[in-house]
Enzyme design. Structure first.
Site, mmCIF file in Angstrom:
data_model
loop_
_atom_site.group_PDB
_atom_site.id
_atom_site.type_symbol
_atom_site.label_atom_id
_atom_site.label_comp_id
_atom_site.label_asym_id
_atom_site.label_seq_id
_atom_site.Cartn_x
_atom_site.Cartn_y
_atom_site.Cartn_z
ATOM 1 N N LYS A 1 0.814 -1.226 0.000
ATOM 2 C CA LYS A 1 0.000 0.000 0.000
ATOM 3 C C LYS A 1 0.847 1.275 0.000
ATOM 4 C CE LYS A 1 -4.063 -2.092 2.191
ATOM 5 N NZ LYS A 1 -3.528 -3.423 2.582
ATOM 6 N N ARG A 2 1.819 1.329 -0.885
ATOM 7 C CA ARG A 2 2.639 2.530 -0.997
ATOM 8 C C ARG A 2 1.854 3.629 -1.697
ATOM 9 N NH1 ARG A 2 5.044 -0.146 2.309
ATOM 10 N NH2 ARG A 2 7.260 -0.692 2.223
#
Length: 298
Positions: free
Chosen positions: A98-99
């Site tokens: 989840k960058r």
């Protein structure tokens, strides 16, 4: 062949299950934990046993990095070795990271997770900072034939805090704006399967919207969370598929801790846990396929 095309083919042959290896030491049988003083090493042995037992019954694996970061450097080593083990088995692995940063920082993240010790086939991305948090990943994805799932409409309770806010664009919700943007990208970066290189995350906990979402985004492959503990079922998931494909349905604890619900589990080992995970994955796979077949007949 790009990663989304490989995933499409995997769904055709193995079904729709994505097993989430969100593994902490507490999920490992006590008998196995006692074999080592390092919880991370116990997790690695557990993961390998589950992977070996489920390779032929799941489309892919999703590894949530937080569970490994919690264990420090040894945990990150286990994370890396888990990804490598899955890829060595010619299976597909999604790195749930989840960058969501931009510019050069995003490029560094992309290089870190598309190559090297943390190499995965597909990653998860958060788009909150805008499309310039997504675009740096595209070049690296093209170079390395990788993919991504971008958070669109999730399955958690708080999703409606932001994702459901209406915009001034024909009363579109925020998640629709994101989906429309990703659909535009899909046209530019389309694979052989007809799906875009980057797909989206769409939870299966809101059945009333499922058919409309699927109809609106035919070129987007879906990563579908919310199955099981969060209330989604096989029918909810199937409504988000596209002619029986176009999505994988994630299940984590319900599969990897299935052994804890088995009778006579007091002396459970990794083999026992792996067999329970296999049974849970097959049950889930067959429930989804049954719903697809029932839909085909109606």
């Amino acid at each position: 062949m790009i990663a989304i095309d490989r995933l499409y083919e995997s769904v055709k042959t193995k079904g729709h299950v994505c097993i989430g290896l969100d593994t902490c030491a507490d999920y490992v049988p006590e008998k196995e934990r006692k074999k080592t003083s390092c919880g991370a090493q116990a997790v690695l042995a557990f993961n390998k046993a589950l992977i070996d037992a489920t390779l032929d019954v799941c489309a892919c694996y999703k590894v949530q990095i937080a569970y490994y970061e919690e264990m420090g450097l040894e945990g990150l080593k286990t994370y890396s070795q888990t990804l490598k083990y899955i890829r060595e088995k010619n299976a597909i692995v999604i790195a749930d990271i989840k960058r969501g940063d931009i510019a050069d920082t995003a490029i560094r993240y992309a290089k870190a997770h598309f190559t090297g010790e943390f190499e995965a086939d597909i990653v998860t991305l958060s788009p909150y900072m805008g499309m310039d948090s997504i675009e740096p990943w595209l070049k690296e994805a093209q170079t390395n034939k990788k993919g991504a799932f971008v958070l669109m409409r999730t399955s958690n309770k708080g999703m409606k805090d932001f994702q459901y806010l209406e915009t001034n664009q024909s009363k579109n919700k925020v998640y629709n704006v994101l989906g429309d943007k990703m659909s535009e990208l899909a046209v530019q970066y389309k694979g052989e399967s007809g799906y875009g290189m980057f797909g989206v995350v769409v939870g299966c906990t809101e059945r009333d919207e499922a058919a409309l979402i699927r109809q609106r985004y035919p070129a987007l492959f879906f990563l579908i969370p919310g199955y099981g503990a969060q209330g989604g079922g096989a029918l909810d998931a199937v409504l988000l598929l596209n002619n029986g494909n176009g999505g994988v349905v994630n299940a984590s604890r319900s599969v990897i801790t299935a052994w804890q619900k088995e009778a006579n589990n007091e002396n459970a080992d990794n083999s026992f846990a792996a067999q329970a995970a296999r049974t849970a994955a097959i049950t889930m796979r067959d429930e989804i396929l049954t719903q697809i077949n029932q839909g085909d007949k109606s």
